[in-house]
Design an enzyme around this catalytic site. Structure first.
Site, PDB file in Angstrom:
ATOM      1  N   ASP B  61       0.848  -1.181   0.000  1.00  0.00           N
ATOM      2  CA  ASP B  61       0.000   0.000   0.000  1.00  0.00           C
ATOM      3  C   ASP B  61       0.889   1.239   0.000  1.00  0.00           C
ATOM      4  O   ASP B  61       1.687   1.444   0.897  1.00  0.00           O
ATOM      5  CB  ASP B  61      -0.881  -0.045   1.244  1.00  0.00           C
ATOM      6  CG  ASP B  61      -1.820   1.142   1.306  1.00  0.00           C
ATOM      7  OD1 ASP B  61      -2.415   1.433   0.261  1.00  0.00           O
ATOM      8  OD2 ASP B  61      -1.926   1.760   2.362  1.00  0.00           O
ATOM      9  N   THR B  94      -3.250   5.368  -3.885  1.00  0.00           N
ATOM     10  CA  THR B  94      -2.194   6.112  -3.210  1.00  0.00           C
ATOM     11  C   THR B  94      -0.863   5.955  -3.923  1.00  0.00           C
ATOM     12  O   THR B  94      -0.049   6.864  -3.914  1.00  0.00           O
ATOM     13  CB  THR B  94      -2.051   5.643  -1.764  1.00  0.00           C
ATOM     14  OG1 THR B  94      -1.975   4.231  -1.761  1.00  0.00           O
ATOM     15  CG2 THR B  94      -3.214   6.085  -0.943  1.00  0.00           C
ATOM     16  N   THR B  95      -0.646   4.802  -4.536  1.00  0.00           N
ATOM     17  CA  THR B  95       0.591   4.624  -5.277  1.00  0.00           C
ATOM     18  C   THR B  95       0.523   5.373  -6.599  1.00  0.00           C
ATOM     19  O   THR B  95       1.451   6.076  -6.983  1.00  0.00           O
ATOM     20  CB  THR B  95       0.865   3.131  -5.545  1.00  0.00           C
ATOM     21  OG1 THR B  95       0.647   2.420  -4.346  1.00  0.00           O
ATOM     22  CG2 THR B  95       2.252   2.914  -6.043  1.00  0.00           C
ATOM     23  N   ASP B 387      -8.916  -0.456   1.826  1.00  0.00           N
ATOM     24  CA  ASP B 387      -8.860   0.232   0.533  1.00  0.00           C
ATOM     25  C   ASP B 387     -10.112  -0.067  -0.270  1.00  0.00           C
ATOM     26  O   ASP B 387     -10.764   0.823  -0.798  1.00  0.00           O
ATOM     27  CB  ASP B 387      -7.643  -0.245  -0.281  1.00  0.00           C
ATOM     28  CG  ASP B 387      -6.390   0.494   0.148  1.00  0.00           C
ATOM     29  OD1 ASP B 387      -6.476   1.235   1.144  1.00  0.00           O
ATOM     30  OD2 ASP B 387      -5.353   0.315  -0.498  1.00  0.00           O
TER      31      ASP B 387
END
Lengths: 535, 527
Positions: B61, B94-95, B387
Site C-alpha cells: 500500500d 495512493t501509489t 482500501d
C-alpha cells in the site's frame, strides 16, 4: 582596526574589548550594507508577479513551507546579518500596515540600494543621495495620487472589489480558482465592515483550514466553526434557534481553594455525602435548563454522570472549548461568558439560528458550525485543499486578499497594476529631476531608474525580454499620455491594464514607495558598523 | 567585495537550477521507490520500524510505505503528503498518485533542460489536466439506475482493487465480502459501522462477513451464554468502587467495627445501583469500565449478562447498532432508551471466544472477521480490505465507473495528444509531456509484470486509435485485452482525484526556484 595614539605612542582604548571587534567604516561600511540589502532583494525578486516562482523553506524542525509571499519568506529565513534584518522588518511592516505588496517593497528597496551604490562610487555624499530619494519619493507619491481613480462600489455591487482581490490572488498558487476565493474574501470583509465609519475589524474574520477536499470546496460561513464535537455521541447533531450558555466552570463538584478535609466516620455521613454529590450535578444541569439554554458550551470537562444527565435532560453540550474560541462565540452570539452557575440568567445566553455538526472524509473528523448568530458580523472562511502546505499557502493568500479589500473600503482609490503605476511614476520623476539644481538631481534620476526595476522584474519573471518590453511600454505611455499601460504578464495580448482589470490599492502603492525610501535612507546613513568578531 | 553572509551559520540556500534539481531528484527517487508496487504484479516492501522491537510491516500500500519513511528532501515531503490525503479522501490510488506526479516531474525535468520556463510547463500541464478530465468524463459509465448492473460494477471495482494486494488469490471471495458490507450501508460513507476483527489461524479463505456485531469479550462466569430478544443497557459508569467525588472527602474511623459498617454502606450503595440497573428491565448490561466481582455476582444472580470493559469504540458502535443510549445514571429507567437485538450468544473463532449480537436494530452494521496465517498477513489484509471498502463506499455515492488496466490513461493520453497538436506555442511541448507521463503508468504496470512494455504499449496505442475501444493491458495473459470483457473496472472518483492531486503537486514543486533550509535545531543531550 584603526587606533588612536597619544603622544607617547600608547593606544587610546575607546571601545570595550576593542581588539575583539571588527569595524567597518565609511564607504566600506555603506557598500557592505548595500550588498547585504541587495542579496535579500535578489532572493525575493523571482517571486514577484503572477508568474513569480515559489520558495521552499525548511524550518529548524524540518517542517516544509512552500510560499511566494514575501513577508512569509523573509520571516522564515534564518537571517543573521543586521541589514538583512532591517529588510525583513521592512517587509513585515508593509504586511502589518497594508497586508499586500510585501514582495514589491523589498524589490523596490533593493533597486534603490543598487542605484545608490553607483552614485556613491561617483563620489556623491550619501546624505545627498538620501535627500534626493526623499524628494523623489514625494514626487512619486503625489503623482500616484494624480493618476489614481476613485472607484465606486456598494454592498450590492461587489464586482470591482472582487476584481482587485483577483489581482492579488493571481500571483499565488491558488490562482486556479482565484475568482471563487476573491468572492469569498470580499463577502467576508463586507459582512464585518462598517461602511459608514469606513472601518473593518479583521479580527472578526476567522480563517480555518482542514486538509482534504478540493480548493473549490472552500466556503464562507456566516458564523463560527469550532473543531470540537458534542460531548456525548448521542446528542442531537443539529439545533435550531439555539440559546447558548457559555460557561467557564466545569460540570464537576466544586473544589474550594482553601484546604479542607471532610472526614467520614459514620455510615450516615457517608450517605449524606453521597446524596449531596448527586444533588450537585442535578443542580448544575437544572440551572442551565431553568434559564432556558438549549446548548451548553463549556471551557472545561464534564464528569461522566454530569454528561449523562445533560444528555438525559436533552441539553446538548460541548466541552473543552478553547478560550479564544469561547470569546469569539460570545461575541458572535451576543452572549456573556458566565464563570459560575449561580450567575446564569436568561439575558446572558447567546443566540444562534443554527448549530450543526459536520463530518469530513473517510476519517472521523467532526466540526461544529454555529451559524446565523445574533451578531452576524463574525464570519469564518473555511479552507479545504489537497495538502497541508497548500492550506497554509491559501491561508496566507486569503489574508492578503482580505487586507486589500479592507484597504479599498477605507480608501477607495486605486491605481492600475502590472507595473503601470511604477512606469508612470518613473516618467514623472525623471521629468521633475531636471528642475532641481544641485547634486540631488542625480539621486532623483536614480530613483526613477529604481522605479523601473519593478516592471522589469515582472517582465523577466513572465519570460519576456525585460529591456525591450519595458522601453516599449514606456514609450507607449509617453506617446499616448496614458498611465494605464503596463506589462502584459499573462500574455493576454494587450498592454492596457484597464482592459485586463488589473489594479491595486493607492495606499498600498504609496506605502510601498514611502517605506522603501525610508529604509534605504536609514541604510545609507550608516557609516560605521561595529560588530563582535567571531573569534 | 565579497557578499556578506546573510544567513545564520548552518543555514543553506539552493538557488535556481540547483534548487530545481534537488526537488526533481527527491521526487523522482520517491517515485522509483514505490513504482514497483504498482499493478496486479507489483511487489511488496518490508518496512522495519526504528522503534522498540523493530516491528516489521509487509505491505504494498503506497500510503503505508510512504508514511513510514523518514524523508529530508522537501519535494519528497510534498509527494508523501498527497498520498496521505488521497488515502484520507478516497482510500485507494495512493501509489498511482505518487507515480503520476513523479512521472510528470520527470518529463518536466527534460523540458526545463530544453530551456522551457517552468511557468510555461505549468500552464501546459493545467490545460492538459483539464482536457484529460473531460476525456474521462465523456467515457464514464453510470449504472446508477440499474441496481443489478451497478452491483456487478461494484464487484468488478472491488476485484480490481484487491487484485494488486495480498488478497489477490481469493479476490472473488473478498470482493464479495466488501460489496456486501458496503451495500448494507445503504449509501452512507460511515465506515465505522463495518467492524474488522482479525484472528490469526485458519486461512484467508475462512474469512467471513457476519451480519451482526461481534464484541471481542468474554461472558462473565455463571451468566447465561445465550439470550434471545435481548434488551441491552449500554453504560459508562464505575462498577468497581464508586468513589465519592466531593473534593477532600476521606474516611477516618477509630475502630474496626466502623470500618466494617462503612464497607457495608459501600456495598449497599453498589447493591442499590445494581438494583436500579436491573429495574430497567434488561437482560444484558454492557459497561465501558470495569465491573468488579461483587456487582458481577449480583448480575449473575438476576440472570443478566454483564460485559465489562468494552473499549470506547466498541461501546459507541454497540450503542449505534443496537439503537440504545449510553447511560451513566440510572434514576429514571423510563427515559433511558434500551438497545435491542434478537440473539446474543458466545461463539468460537479459532481458539477465542467472542460475543455475537445478531439481529440488531440498525441493519447497516456488520462485522468482517479476517483469518490468516500470521499477524503480518492479517494487517496487510486489513489494509487491502480497507482500501476496497473506501473505494466502494465512494463509488456508491458517485456511481460513475471507468475501465481499468491502463485504459483510462490511454484514453486521456490520446485526447491530450490531440490537444497538443492544436495548441500553438511552447505550451504544446508541456502538453505532449503530460501525455507521455500518462502512458508511463501502463508501461510500469507491464514492466512490473515482467512483460515487454514497449511492445505492449505500442500495441495498446494502436488499438486506441480506433473509436470506442476497450483495450487495456491483460497482465495475466501478457497481452492486450478487452477490459470490459475481463471485468476490470475502476471508480471515476479515484481516477479523477489521482489526476488532479498529481497535477497539483507537480505544479507546486515546479514553481519552486529556491530552497532555504534553516539550521537544524540543536537537540540537547539528556545524557
Amino acid at each position: 582596526m584603526a587606533l588612536a595614539f597619544d603622544e607617547y605612542g600608547r593606544p587610546f582604548i575607546i571601545l570595550k574589548e576593542q581588539d575583539q571587534k571588527t569595524r567597518l567604516r565609511g564607504i566600506e561600511a555603506q557598500k557592505a550594507n548595500i550588498s547585504a540589502g541587495k542579496a535579500v532583494a535578489r532572493i525575493l525578486r523571482t517571486s514577484l508577479g503572477p508568474k513569480g516562482m515559489d520558495k521552499i523553506l525548511q524550518s529548524p524542525d524540518g517542517d516544509v513551507t512552500i510560499t511566494n509571499d514575501g513577508a512569509t519568506i523573509l520571516e522564515q529565513m534564518d537571517v543573521d546579518n543586521q541589514i538583512a534584518k532591517l529588510m525583513v522588518e521592512l517587509s513585515r511592516s508593509q504586511d502589518y500596515e497594508i497586508g499586500d505588496g510585501t514582495t514589491g517593497v523589498v524589490v523596490m528597496a533593493g533597486a534603490l540600494l543598487e542605484q545608490a551604490e553607483r552614485l556613491l562610487e561617483r563620489g556623491i555624499h550619501p546624505i545627498r543621495v538620501a535627500e534626493g530619494y526623499e524628494m523623489a519619493s514625494r514626487i512619486a507619491v503625489e503623482h500616484l495620487e494624480h493618476i489614481s481613480k476613485k472607484f465606486d462600489f456598494e454592498a450590492t455591487n461587489i464586482e470591482p472589489l472582487v476584481q482587485t482581490c483577483m489581482t492579488t490572488l493571481s500571483s499565488k498558487i491558488v490562482n486556479r480558482c482565484k475568482r471563487h476565493l476573491a468572492e469569498i474574501s470580499v463577502k467576508a470583509v463586507l459582512s464585518v465592515a462598517d461602511l459608514d465609519r469606513k472601518d473593518v475589524n479583521l479580527d472578526m474574520i476567522k480563517v480555518e483550514g482542514k486538509v482534504g477536499g478540493k480548493l473549490e470546496d472552500t466556503e464562507l460561513i456566516y458564523g463560527i466553526t469550532v473543531d470540537k464535537d458534542m460531548s456525548h455521541p448521542q446528542m442531537p447533531k443539529q439545533i435550531e434557534d439555539a440559546k447558548i450558555a457559555i460557561l467557564t466552570c466545569p460540570f464537576e463538584p466544586p473544589k474550594p481553594k482553601t484546604k479542607h478535609k471532610v472526614d467520614i466516620d459514620t455510615v450516615e455521613k457517608f450517605q449524606t455525602l453521597r446524596l449531596q454529590e448527586q444533588k450537585y450535578f442535578d443542580d448544575m444541569v437544572q440551572k442551565c435548563k431553568d434559564v432556558g439554554a438549549t446548548l451548553v458550551i463549556c471551557q472545561w470537562g464534564f464528569d461522566d454522570e454530569a454528561n449523562h444527565l445533560l444528555m438525559h435532560r436533552n441539553l446538548p453540550a460541548v466541552r473543552w472549548v478553547g478560550g479564544v474560541e469561547l470569546e469569539l462565540i460570545a461575541i458572535a452570539t451576543g452572549g456573556r461568558i458566565v464563570p459560575r452557575f449561580q450567575e446564569l440568567t436568561p439575558e446572558k445566553l447567546g443566540r444562534a439560528g443554527l448549530v450543526r455538526e459536520k463530518s469530513f472524509g473517510t476519517t472521523k473528523d467532526k466540526m461544529l458550525y454555529i451559524e446565523h448568530c445574533a451578531n452576524s458580523r463574525a464570519v469564518t472562511i473555511f479552507i479545504r485543499g489537497g495538502n497541508k502546505m497548500m492550506i497554509e499557502e491559501t491561508k496566507r493568500s486569503i489574508h492578503d486578499a482580505l487586507c486589500v479589500a479592507r484597504n479599498l473600503i477605507r480608501n477607495n482609490s486605486i491605481v492600475y497594476g502590472g507595473g503601470s503605476a511604477e512606469i508612470s511614476c518613473s516618467i514623472a520623476v525623471e521629468a521633475a529631476a531636471d528642475k532641481y539644481p544641485g547634486v540631488e538631481q542625480y539621486a532623483i534620476r536614480a530613483f526613477a531608474d529604481a522605479l523601473d526595476s519593478v516592471p522589469m522584474a515582472l517582465a523577466e519573471n513572465s519570460g519576456l525580454q525585460p529591456i525591450e518590453t519595458l522601453s516599449a511600454v514606456k514609450s507607449q505611455q509617453i506617446k499616448e499620455n496614458n498611465p494605464h499601460y503596463g506589462i502584459d504578464c499573462n500574455d493576454v495580448g494587450t498592454n492596457d491594464m484597464r482592459q485586463q482589470d488589473v489594479f491595486e490599492t493607492l495606499i498600498g502603492k504609496q506605502q510601498q514607495i514611502l517605506l522603501a525610501t525610508q529604509v534605504v535612507k536609514m541604510i545609507l546613513k550608516i557609516d560605521d558598523v561595529i560588530s563582535p568578531s567571531d573569534y | 567585495m565579497a557578499i556578506e553572509k546573510i544567513f545564520k551559520d548552518d543555514a543553506t540556500e539552493e538557488k535556481g537550477e540547483r534548487a530545481r534539481m534537488a526537488s526533481f531528484v527527491g521526487a523522482i527517487a520517491i517515485t522509483d521507490l514505490v513504482k514497483t508496487t504498482l499493478g496486479p504484479k507489483g511487489m511488496d516492501k518490508i518496512l522495519q520500524s526504528t522503534g522498540r522491537g523493530h516491528g516489521v510491516t509487509v505491505t504494498n500500500d503506497g500510503a503505508t510505505i510512504l508514511k513510514s519513511l523518514h524523508i529530508d528532501n522537501p519535494a519528497a515531503k510534498v509527494l508523501i503528503d498527497i498520498s496521505k490525503v488521497q488515502d484520507d479522501e478516497v482510500g485507494d490510488g495512493t501509489t498511482s498518485v505518487v507515480v503520476l506526479a513523479g512521472e510528470l516531474l520527470r518529463e518536466a525535468e527534460k523540458l526545463v533542460a530544453a530551456k522551457i520556463h517552468p511557468m510555461t510547463i505549468i500552464s501546459g500541464y493545467r490545460m492538459a489536466a483539464e482536457c484529460a478530465r473531460s476525456a474521462l468524463l465523456q467515457r464514464v459509465v453510470d449504472n446508477k439506475e440499474d441496481a443489478e448492473k451497478f452491483k456487478s460494477d461494484l464487484m468488478k471495482i472491488a476485484m480490481t482493487t484487491l487484485s494488486s494486494k495480498i488478497l489477490s488469490q481469493d479476490k472473488e471471495h473478498f470482493a464479495q465480502l466488501a460489496v456486501d458490507a458496503v451495500m448494507r450501508l445503504k449509501g452512507s460513507t460511515n465506515l465505522e459501522a463495518i467492524q474488522i476483527i482479525k484472528k490469526p489461524g485458519g486461512s484467508l479463505k475462512d474469512s467471513f462477513l457476519d451480519e451482526g456485531f461481534i464484541l471481542d469479550k468474554k461472558i462473565g462466569l455463571g451468566q447465561p451464554k445465550r439470550i434471545e430478544n435481548a434488551k441491552i443497557l449500554v453504560a459508562n459508569t464505575a462498577m468497581d468502587t464508586d468513589k465519592v467525588k466531593i473534593y477532600g472527602a476521606r474516611v477516618r474511623v477509630d475502630s474496626m467495627s466502623k470500618v466494617a459498617e462503612i464497607e457495608g454502606a459501600e456495598k449497599e450503595k453498589m447493591r442499590e445501583k445494581v438494583q436500579k440497573i436491573i429495574a430497567h428491565g434488561i437482560n444484558c448490561f454492557v459497561n465501558r469500565q470495569l465491573i468488579y466481582n461483587f456487582p458481577e455476582e449480583l448480575f449473575a444472580d438476576a440472570g443478566i449478562l454483564a460485559i465489562e470493559h468494552a473499549d470506547f469504540d466498541g461501546i459507541e458502535r454497540l450503542a449505534l447498532v443496537t439503537g440504545g443510549d449510553i447511560a451513566s445514571t440510572f434514576d429514571n429507567p423510563e427515559s433511558v432508551k434500551l438497545g435491542h437485538c434478537k440473539v446474543i450468544e458466545e461463539i468460537m473463532i479459532g481458539e477465542d471466544k467472542l460475543i455475537h449480537f445478531s439481529g440488531v436494530e440498525m441493519g447497516q452494521a456488520c462485522t468482517i472477521v479476517l483469518r490468516g496465517a500470521s499477524h503480518h498477513m492479517l494487517d496487510e489484509a486489513e489494509r487491502s480490505l480497507h482500501d476496497a471498502l473506501c473505494v466502494l463506499s465512494q463509488t456508491v455515492n458517485d456511481t460513475r465507473v471507468l475501465l481499468g488496466g491502463g485504459w483510462p490513461e490511454m484514453i486521456m493520453s490520446k485526447e491530450v495528444d490531440e490537444l497538443a497538436r492544436k495548441t500553438p506555442g511552447k505550451k504544446s511541448h508541456a502538453i505532449e509531456a503530460f501525455s507521455r507521463a500518462l502512458v508511463a503508468i501502463p508501461t510500469i504496470i507491464a514492466d512490473n509484470a515482467g512483460l515487454d512494455s514497449a511492445d505492449l504499449v505500442a500495441q495498446l496505442r494502436a488499438a486506441h486509435h480506433k473509436e470506442g475501444c476497450n483495450a487495456g493491458i491483460d497482465v495475466i495473459s501478457g497481452s492486450v485485452g478487452d477490459m470490459a470483457e475481463l471485468g476490470i473496472s475502476e471508480s471515476f472518483k479515484v481516477k479523477q482525484a489521482v489526476l488532479l492531486s498529481a497535477t497539483e503537486a507537480a505544479e507546486m514543486i515546479l514553481r519552486v526556484d529556491e530552497i532555504i533550509t534553516c539550521a537544524p535545531r540543536q537537540r540537547e543531550d539528556r545524557m
